[in-house]
Design a protein around this motif. Structure first.
Motif, PDB file in Angstrom:
ATOM      1  N   LYS A 146      -7.468 -13.733   7.204  1.00 42.87           N
ATOM      2  CA  LYS A 146      -7.258 -12.371   7.051  1.00 42.87           C
ATOM      3  C   LYS A 146      -6.208 -12.067   6.174  1.00 42.87           C
ATOM      4  CE  LYS A 146      -6.843  -8.420  10.031  1.00 42.87           C
ATOM      5  NZ  LYS A 146      -6.542  -7.809  11.697  1.00 42.87           N
ATOM      6  N   SER A 147      -5.250 -12.948   6.242  1.00 37.85           N
ATOM      7  CA  SER A 147      -4.015 -12.495   5.232  1.00 37.85           C
ATOM      8  C   SER A 147      -3.141 -13.788   5.096  1.00 37.85           C
ATOM      9  CB  SER A 147      -3.418 -11.283   5.874  1.00 37.85           C
ATOM     10  OG  SER A 147      -2.622 -11.737   7.045  1.00 37.85           O
ATOM     11  N   GLU A 148      -2.259 -13.881   4.220  1.00 34.36           N
ATOM     12  CA  GLU A 148      -1.434 -15.250   4.203  1.00 34.36           C
ATOM     13  C   GLU A 148      -0.064 -14.658   3.839  1.00 34.36           C
ATOM     14  OE1 GLU A 148      -3.863 -18.394   2.149  1.00 34.36           O
ATOM     15  OE2 GLU A 148      -3.979 -16.564   0.629  1.00 34.36           O
ATOM     16  N   VAL A 149       0.969 -15.423   4.342  1.00 34.61           N
ATOM     17  CA  VAL A 149       2.321 -14.827   4.117  1.00 34.61           C
ATOM     18  C   VAL A 149       2.916 -15.862   3.357  1.00 34.61           C
ATOM     19  CG1 VAL A 149       4.578 -14.158   5.203  1.00 34.61           C
ATOM     20  CG2 VAL A 149       2.219 -13.447   6.401  1.00 34.61           C
ATOM     21  N   TYR A 150       3.691 -15.428   2.209  1.00 29.05           N
ATOM     22  CA  TYR A 150       4.297 -16.416   1.577  1.00 29.05           C
ATOM     23  C   TYR A 150       5.726 -16.315   1.332  1.00 29.05           C
ATOM     24  CZ  TYR A 150      -0.383 -17.410  -0.055  1.00 29.05           C
ATOM     25  OH  TYR A 150      -1.664 -18.043  -0.204  1.00 29.05           O
ATOM     26  N   GLU A 151       6.454 -16.839   1.852  1.00 29.86           N
ATOM     27  CA  GLU A 151       7.970 -16.367   1.903  1.00 29.86           C
ATOM     28  C   GLU A 151       8.872 -17.454   1.311  1.00 29.86           C
ATOM     29  OE1 GLU A 151       8.381 -15.998   6.097  1.00 29.86           O
ATOM     30  OE2 GLU A 151       7.812 -17.878   6.395  1.00 29.86           O
ATOM     31  N   GLY A 152      10.022 -17.435   1.399  1.00 29.92           N
ATOM     32  CA  GLY A 152      11.041 -18.175   0.706  1.00 29.92           C
ATOM     33  C   GLY A 152      11.568 -17.877  -0.679  1.00 29.92           C
ATOM     34  N   PHE A 153      10.992 -16.928  -1.180  1.00 36.63           N
ATOM     35  CA  PHE A 153      11.430 -16.181  -2.297  1.00 36.63           C
ATOM     36  C   PHE A 153      12.832 -15.812  -2.601  1.00 36.63           C
ATOM     37  CE2 PHE A 153       6.861 -15.800  -2.177  1.00 36.63           C
ATOM     38  CZ  PHE A 153       6.408 -16.311  -3.081  1.00 36.63           C
ATOM     39  N   SER A 154      13.574 -16.021  -3.305  1.00 38.93           N
ATOM     40  CA  SER A 154      15.059 -15.224  -3.482  1.00 38.93           C
ATOM     41  C   SER A 154      14.818 -13.870  -3.635  1.00 38.93           C
ATOM     42  CB  SER A 154      15.562 -15.940  -5.011  1.00 38.93           C
ATOM     43  OG  SER A 154      15.899 -17.417  -4.955  1.00 38.93           O
ATOM     44  N   HIS A 155      13.713 -13.470  -4.129  1.00 38.38           N
ATOM     45  CA  HIS A 155      13.678 -11.966  -4.118  1.00 38.38           C
ATOM     46  C   HIS A 155      12.392 -11.524  -4.362  1.00 38.38           C
ATOM     47  CE1 HIS A 155      15.303  -7.837  -3.346  1.00 38.38           C
ATOM     48  NE2 HIS A 155      14.617  -7.541  -4.456  1.00 38.38           N
ATOM     49  N   VAL A 156      11.696 -10.577  -4.004  1.00 42.35           N
ATOM     50  CA  VAL A 156      10.290  -9.934  -4.291  1.00 42.35           C
ATOM     51  C   VAL A 156      10.526  -8.754  -4.658  1.00 42.35           C
ATOM     52  CG1 VAL A 156       8.303  -9.561  -3.223  1.00 42.35           C
ATOM     53  CG2 VAL A 156       9.422 -11.432  -2.492  1.00 42.35           C
ATOM     54  N   PHE A 157      10.315  -8.515  -6.103  1.00 48.70           N
ATOM     55  CA  PHE A 157      10.316  -7.258  -6.718  1.00 48.70           C
ATOM     56  C   PHE A 157       9.015  -6.545  -6.366  1.00 48.70           C
ATOM     57  CE2 PHE A 157      13.428 -10.044  -8.684  1.00 48.70           C
ATOM     58  CZ  PHE A 157      14.461  -9.200  -8.694  1.00 48.70           C
ATOM     59  N   ALA A 158       9.056  -5.325  -5.861  1.00 45.85           N
ATOM     60  CA  ALA A 158       7.780  -4.727  -5.770  1.00 45.85           C
ATOM     61  C   ALA A 158       7.454  -3.773  -7.171  1.00 45.85           C
ATOM     62  CB  ALA A 158       8.102  -3.539  -4.606  1.00 45.85           C
ATOM     63  N   SER A 159       6.562  -3.516  -7.035  1.00 46.32           N
ATOM     64  CA  SER A 159       5.883  -2.804  -8.358  1.00 46.32           C
ATOM     65  C   SER A 159       6.738  -1.629  -8.942  1.00 46.32           C
ATOM     66  CB  SER A 159       4.357  -2.324  -8.327  1.00 46.32           C
ATOM     67  OG  SER A 159       4.354  -1.322  -6.999  1.00 46.32           O
ATOM     68  N   GLU A 160       7.403  -1.008  -8.008  1.00 45.14           N
ATOM     69  CA  GLU A 160       8.369  -0.040  -8.421  1.00 45.14           C
ATOM     70  C   GLU A 160       9.652  -0.515  -8.819  1.00 45.14           C
ATOM     71  OE1 GLU A 160       7.100  -0.315  -5.315  1.00 45.14           O
ATOM     72  OE2 GLU A 160       5.472   1.214  -5.402  1.00 45.14           O
ATOM     73  N   ALA A 161       9.827  -1.710  -8.981  1.00 46.68           N
ATOM     74  CA  ALA A 161      11.221  -2.105  -9.385  1.00 46.68           C
ATOM     75  C   ALA A 161      11.284  -2.097 -10.833  1.00 46.68           C
ATOM     76  CB  ALA A 161      11.282  -3.706  -8.769  1.00 46.68           C
ATOM     77  N   SER A 162      12.422  -1.425 -11.214  1.00 45.13           N
ATOM     78  CA  SER A 162      12.573  -1.292 -12.626  1.00 45.13           C
ATOM     79  C   SER A 162      13.465  -2.683 -13.224  1.00 45.13           C
ATOM     80  CB  SER A 162      13.602  -0.222 -12.851  1.00 45.13           C
ATOM     81  OG  SER A 162      14.905  -0.839 -12.304  1.00 45.13           O
ATOM     82  N   GLN A 163      13.386  -2.584 -14.685  1.00 47.82           N
ATOM     83  CA  GLN A 163      13.762  -3.843 -15.459  1.00 47.82           C
ATOM     84  C   GLN A 163      15.142  -4.079 -14.943  1.00 47.82           C
ATOM     85  OE1 GLN A 163      11.502  -5.734 -16.502  1.00 47.82           O
ATOM     86  NE2 GLN A 163      10.877  -4.882 -18.653  1.00 47.82           N
TER      87      GLN A 163
END
Ligand code: ATP
Length: 960
Positions: A146-163
Motif C-alpha cells: 500500500k505504501s512505503e515509508v522512507y526515513e532517516g533523511f537529514s531533512h525532507v524538503f517539500a515541494s513548496e520549499a524555496s531555494q
C-alpha cells in the motif's frame, strides 16, 4: 441455501524501507496530504536536536578550544520533492518543437495523465525526515504494498520549499565549514526532470545552491575585512560520454580544455580566480551554456553529463600567493545526470547512448556508497573499488570512501506517474543515511594557515602520528647505540660503541654528510634552514621545518655511522675469508703430497708382491724338483717356508733399511769365506768322543746295533745363508740362519743326488784336510769376528747341550727315504767327511771354544772329510730348525730353553733368489744322466760367483 461470499483479500500493508524500528502509525491513503513543515525555524530546531555538533557550527566561530575533536557524523541525505506545478512545464515540453522524439503515447494519453497529475505518491511526514510513498492504485494489485515509508533523511524538503530554505538548511553549514577549512561535497541525484539542476543552479529568479554559496562565501570574506586575504578559485567541468563509448571530461570555464585524470588527480583543469560572487556566477552561467543538454520527453533541458563545480580558496599574501596552491579546502557541488527509464523517455540513438552512460554512472555511484556502507557495517567485508568504473566516482573517491565529508540531496517528482522512479531512488539511497564519516575537526583559527593534513580523515592522521613516533624513536635508539654525539657536549669523547670502532663522528666527511642531508631533504621535501627566511606570520611553520631539519640531520649522521660500522665489519670478514682460503690451499697441497706418497708406497708394495710371487714360483719349481728327489721333506719345507715368507716379508721391508753399512762391510769380508763355508763340515762331537759318519744310511747302520744317537757337543753355524743375510743388512737371527740353512741346504744341495743334503756350513777346527785347511783357518777367523753378533751360537756349552739331546733325537728319527737310492759318491764323501770332522774337532777344541764343536771326535784315519752331508728325514728338518718348531709343528720339537730368542730374519726371499741363481748354475753342472746320474758337485768358483752376483743384486735393491 445462501452461498457465503469468499473471504476478502487481505489489505495491503505498509513497509518501512529504512530502519526505523519503532512502531509508527501506518499512514493511510485516506489521510489527506498535509502541508509539510516548511518552517525553517522548526526544521532547524529538529536538526539541532539531532545533530548538535553541526547545528551549532555557525555559533562556534569564536570557539578557541585548541583540542582537536574527532567527529563522527553520518552522511547527510536530504530529500527534495519537486512541486507539482512542473506539470505545466511538461505540457510545454510536449508542445515544444525541440522535444525529441515525440512520444505518441504521451499525446494519446494526455487526458488520462492530466487526471493522474493531480495525484501525488510522496508525502512528507511530520518529522520532516521521512516520507511516505504511496503505491498507485494500478500497482497495488501486483505489488500488494500500500505504501512505503522512507526515513532517516537529514531533512525532507517539500515541494513548496524555496531555494533559500534548502540552502539554509543544507548548504549553508557546508559552506561555513568550507570557510573554516573543511572540505565538503554536495551531490544532487535523482531521476531526470526531478529538479537537480534547478536545485543546484536554479534560475535567475530562484538561484540555486551554487549562486547562494558563492554569495555567502564572498559575503563572509568581505565581512572578515583585511584580516584574511583569501583567494578563491573556481573550476567547472563536466564528464560526458563520447559517442556512448567512452567518458571525457571537458572544462566548462575554458574553451576546448580537455581534462585527464591520473590516480584521482585531475590534470588540465584550469581554475578561475574569482573575487566576488557576481564574477563567479557569471563564469558559471557561461559554463552552463557549454554544458551538454538535450531535450527529452522528461525534461526540455535534460542534462546529459555530470557537472562538477569546485570552489577552492587559499590565503593571499600581497601579490604572491603562498599557500593557495597547497590548500586542499574545497567545496564541490555535483549535478548528476538523472537516471532515465527507456520506456518513459523513449530515447533512441545518441540519446539512448547518453542514457546508458548516465544510468551506468548513477549505478556505479550507488554501488560505491553501498560498498562503503557494508564495509562500515562489517569490517570483514572489503571495500570494493567500484569507483574505478567511472571518471566521476574516481574523482569522488575520497568522498566515496568516507575520507571526506559529503552530502546528498535526492530530488524526486511527487507525481503518481513518477512512482517507480521515486520509489527506486528512495529505496536505493535511503540506506546511505547510515554511512558515517569520521573526520578530525580542529579548532578553526582563521588567523593561521591550515596545514593540508588537518583535513584528512582520522585514519590518515593516526598513520602520520605513528610514523612520526617510530621515526623519532628510531633516531633516539640510534643515538644511544651508535653513540651519536648530537646530544652530547663537544668535550665528551664520542667513540663508537659497536665493533670497537675508535673513530669519532667528527671523522665523518662533511661533504658526504651534506650529500646525505641533501638527499634526505629532497626525500622529505624539506629545505635547509639557511634557505628559509623566517616570515613574520609563519614563525610556527618555520620552527616546525627547522625541527624537521634537525631530525633529518641526526638521522643522517646516525645512518652514516651505521654504514661505516658495516663497512669495517665487511672488511674484517673479507680478511678472515682470505686467511681461510690460504689455509685451505695449504691443506690441499699437503693432501696432494700425502696422496703422492701413498701412491709411491703402493707401487713399492706392488713391486714387493710381484717379487714375492716370483719367489713363490721359483720355490714351487724347486719344490717340484725336490719332491721328485725328496718328496716328503721338501714339500713340508717349502710349505713352511711359504708361510714363513709371507709372514716375515713385511719385516724384511721394514728392517732392511735399519741394518748398518758396517755390518754390510763385515759381511762382505765374511763373504769371502762363503765358498769355504759352504763346503765346511758339520762336526758333531759325540759324548763318547767318537765321530760317526752321518751318512743317511751309515748314520743308522753303524749304530744299529748300539747307540743309535748322535751326541753333539757343540755346533756353530756360519753358513753362507747367514752371511748373505748379513750382507743384505737383514737382521737375521741365529735361529733364522739355522732354519734357512736347514731348508736351503736341504732344498738346494745335491738335487741331482736324489737325497736332500743339509749342509751345515759350520766352521770346524782343526781342519786337517789339505784342501780345506786354509779355508778352515779363514773360517775360524771369520767366526771370531762374528762372535759378537752370533752370541747365541757362541754359547757353546748351552747350545751344545741342547743340541745334544735334540740332535740325538732328530738323528734317531732320521731315515733316508727308502725308496731313494743313496748316491755312492755322496755316501762315501759323507762318511769320510764325518770322520774328518770328528777327528778334527779334538784339535780344534782348544782353539775355538765357542764356535767349534767340543766333542771329542776321534778320527780313525787322522783326517777329516771337509764335507759332511747329512740327509735328514722329515722329523729332522723340524727339529733342526728351532725357529720352525712352532710353525712346522714337528713331532720332534727342537726345544732350546737357554737359547736366546732373537728375531727372525725374513731374508728367505732374498736367499731364495740367491740360491735360484746358484741353481741355475748348478743345473749346468747337472749330469746329463738325469736324476739317477752322477752329480758333479758345484765347484767353489761357481758358488763364489753366485754369491757375489747375489750380493750385488741385493746391494742394488738396497740402493733403490
Ligand atoms: N523546486 C522546483 N520549483 C520550481 N520548479 C522546479 C523545481 N524543480 C524543478 N523545477 C523545474 O523542473 C524542470 C526540470 O527540472 P531540472 O531540469 O532541474 O530537472 P533535472 O533533474 O535536472 O533533469 P535532468 O536530470 O534531466 O537534467 C525545470 O524546468 C525546473 O525549472
Amino acid at each position: 441455501m445462501e452461498m457465503k461470499s469468499p473471504p476478502p483479500c487481505p489489505p495491503t500493508v505498509t513497509i518501512r524501507r529504512n530502519p526505523h524500528r519503532k512502531a509508527r502509525a501506518t499512514p493511510s491513503s485516506a489521510i489527506p496530504l498535509r502541508e509539510p513543515l516548511s518552517s525553517p525555524s522548526l526544521s532547524r530546531e529538529i536538526f539541532t536536536t539531532e545533530l548538535p555538533q553541526n547545528a551549532n557550527s555557525t555559533d562556534n566561530n569564536n570557539n578557541t578550544d585548541s583540542s582537536p575533536k574527532i567527529l563522527s557524523e553520518n552522511l547527510r541525505v536530504y530529500l527534495r520533492i519537486r512541486p507539482l506545478t512542473v506539470q505545466r512545464n511538461s505540457k510545454n515540453i510536449a508542445e515544444s518543437k525541440n522535444a525529441w522524439p515525440k512520444n505518441p503515447k504521451v499525446k494519446s494519453n494526455s487526458k488520462l495523465k492530466t487526471k493522474k497529475r493531480s495525484e501525488v505518491c510522496v508525502q512528507v511526514n511530520e518529522d520532516l525526515r521521512s516520507v511516505t510513498v504511496s503505491t498507485p492504485q494500478a500497482l497495488q494489485e501486483t505489488k500488494r504494498i500500500k505504501s512505503e515509508v522512507y526515513e532517516g533523511f537529514s531533512h525532507v524538503f517539500a515541494s513548496e520549499a524555496s531555494q533559500g530554505e534548502v540552502y539554509g538548511e543544507m548548504v549553508k553549514p557546508l559552506v561555513e565549514d568550507f570557510l573554516k577549512g573543511k572540505s565538503g561535497m554536495l551531490a544532487a541525484m535523482g531521476p531526470s526532470g526531478s529538479g537537480k539542476t534547478h536545485t543546484v543552479f536554479g534560475c535567475p529568479r530562484e538561484p540555486g545552491m551554487v549562486p547562494l554559496a558563492l554569495r555567502h562565501i564572498f559575503r563572509e570574506n568581505e565581512s572578515c575585512g583585511t584580516q584574511l586575504s583569501r583567494v578563491f578559485y573556481l573550476s567547472m567541468f563536466e564528464i560526458s560520454s563520447e559517442k556512448g563509448k567512452a567518458e571525457k571530461m571537458i572544462d566548462l570555464l575554458h574553451d576546448g580544455g580537455d581534462i585527464c585524470m591520473q590516480h584521482s588527480v585531475l590534470k588540465g583543469v584550469q581554475e578561475a580566480v574569482v573575487s566576488d560572487a557576481r564574477q563567479a556566477e557569471s563564469l558559471i552561467a557561461h559554463g552552463m551554456l557549454k554544458r551538454a543538454t538535450a531535450t527529452t520527453n522528461s525534461n526540455s533541458q535534460s542534462s546529459r553529463s555530470q557537472c562538477i563545480i569546485n570552489i577552492r580558496w587559499g590565503l593571499e599574501k600581497g601579490d604572491e600567493e603562498v599557500d593557495g596552491k597547497t590548500s586542499t579546502t574545497s567545496l564541490t557541488i555535483v549535478d548528476l545526470a538523472g537516471a532515465e527509464r527507456e520506456k518513459k523517455t523513449g530515447n533512441q540513438g545518441a540519446r539512448l547512448l547518453e542514457s546508458n552512460f548516465i544510468n551506468n554512472t548513477s549505478m556505479v555511484f550507488g554501488l560505491c556508497l553501498r560498498s562503503l556502507l557494508e564495509h562500515q557495517k562489517n569490517r570483514n567485508k572489503p571495500l570494493q573499488k567500484h569507483y574505478q568504473n567511472s571518471l566521476l566516482t574516481r574523482y569522488m573517491r575520497d568522498y566515496l570512501e568516507g575520507k571526506k565529508r559529503m552530502m546528498l540531496i535526492l530530488t524526486v517528482k511527487p507525481g503518481v506517474e513518477d512512482y517507480l522512479d521515486t520509489s527506486f531512488l528512495l529505496r536505493q539511497a535511503s540506506p546511505f543515511t547510515k554511512i558515517k564519516f569520521k573526520t578530525l575537526e580542529e579548532p578553526v583559527n582563521l588567523t593561521c594557515n591550515k596545514r593540508p593534513n588537518q583535513a584528512l580523515p582520522r585514519e590518515e592522521q593516526i598513520k602520520k602520528m605513528k610514523f612520526c613516533k617510530s621515526e623519532s624513536s628510531k633516531i633516539a635508539e640510534r643515538n644511544i647505540d651508535g653513540g651519536s654525539h648530537l646530544n652530547m657536549p663537544k668535550e665528551t669523547p664520542r667513540k663508537l660503541v659497536k665493533s670497537g670502532l675508535h673513530k669519532t663522528i667528527e671523522d665523518i666527511d662533511d661533504e658526504k654528510l651534506n650529500e646525505i642531508h641533501v638527499l634526505s631533504g629532497r626525500f622529505v621535501g624539506l629545505e635547509s634552514p639557511q634557505k628559509l627566511s623566517p616570515e613574520g606570520d609563519h614563525n610556527n611553520h618555520e620552527a616546525e621545518k627547522e625541527r624537521e631539519y634537525q631530525i633529518m640531520q641526526r638521522l643522517s649522521k646516525a645512518m652514516w655511522t651505521v654504514l661505516k660500522e658495516y663497512k669495517q665489519k665487511l672488511e674484517e670478514v673479507e680478511t678472515e675469508n682470505c686467511h681461510l682460503r690460504n689455509s685451505l690451499i695449504d691443506q690441499k697441497t699437503k693432501n696432494m703430497n700425502l696422496e703422492n706418497e701413498l701412491t709411491t708406497k703402493k707401487m713399492r708394495m706392488f713391486d714387493l708382491e710381484n717379487e714375492l710371487k716370483e719367489l713363490k714360483s721359483q720355490c714351487t719349481c724347486c719344490q717340484k724338483a725336490s719332491t721328485d728327489l725328496f718328496p716328503v721333506s721338501m714339500h713340508d719345507a717349502s710349505s713352511n717356508l711359504s708361510q714363513y715368507e709371507t709372514a716375515e716379508l713385511q719385516e724384511v721391508n721394514s728392517e732392511v733399511s735399519s741394518f748398518s753399512l758396517k755390518e754390510l762391510k763385515q759381511t762382505e769380508n765374511e763373504k769371502k769365506t762363503d765358498s769355504l763355508a759352504r763346503d765346511s763340515v758339520v762336526s758333531f762331537t759325540s759324548s763318547a768322543g767318537r765321530v760317526e759318519r752321518h751318512y743317511p744310511e751309515q748314520l743308522v747302520e753303524p749304530n744299529r746295533g748300539g747307540n743309535n744317537t748322535l751326541d753333539v757337543k757343540g755346533l756353530k753355524y756360519t753358513s753362507a745363508v747367514d752371511e748373505f743375510s748379513r750382507s743384505q743388512e737383514l737382521p737375521m737371527t741365529t735361529n733364522d740362519t739355522q732354519d734357512l740353512n736347514c731348508f736351503e741346504d736341504t732344498s738346494i744341495e745335491d738335487m741331482s743326488s736324489g737325497s736332500e743334503v743339509i749342509r751345515q756350513s759350520t766352521s770346524v777346527r782343526p781342519y786337517t784336510s789339505h784342501e780345506s785347511e786354509q779355508d778352515t783357518v779363514n773360517i775360524a777367523g771369520d767366526a771370531k769376528s762374528l762372535e759378537g753378533e752370533s752370541e747365541c751360537l757362541s754359547n757353546g756349552p748351552c747350545l751344545s747341550t741342547s743340541l745334544e739331546c735334540d740332535y740325538a733325537k732328530s738323528f734317531k728319527d732320521f731315515e733316508y727315504p727308502k725308496d731313494k737310492e743313496v748316491p755312492a759318491q755322496l755316501e762315501n764323501s759323507a762318511t769320510e767327511h764325518l770322520h774328518n770332522v770328528v777327528s778334527s774337532s779334538e784339535s780344534s777344541q782348544k782353539d775355538d771354544t765357542g764356535s767349534h764343536i767340543n766333542g771329542e771326535l776321534n778320527n780313525e784315519e787322522g783326517k777329516l772329510d771337509p764335507l759332511v752331508t747329512v740327509v735328514p728325514k722329515e722329523g729332522w728338518e723340524a727339529t733342526n730348525t728351532s725357529k720352525f718348531v712352532p710353525k712346522l709343528a714337528s713331532p720332534c720339537n727342537f726345544q732350546h730353553t737357554e737359547k736366546p730368542k732373537r728375531r727372525l730374519l725374513p731374508a728367505s726371499s732374498v736367499l731364495l733368489k740367491d740360491f735360484s741363481l746358484l741353481d741355475m748354475k748348478d743345473e749346468d753342472n747337472k749330469l746329463k744322466g738325469g736324476r739317477g746320474g752322477k752329480r758333479v758337485p758345484m765347484d767353489d768358483k761357481n758358488r763364489t760367483q753366485g754369491s757375489l752376483s747375489l750380493l750385488n743384486l741385493l746391494t742394488s735393491q738396497l740402493e733403490r
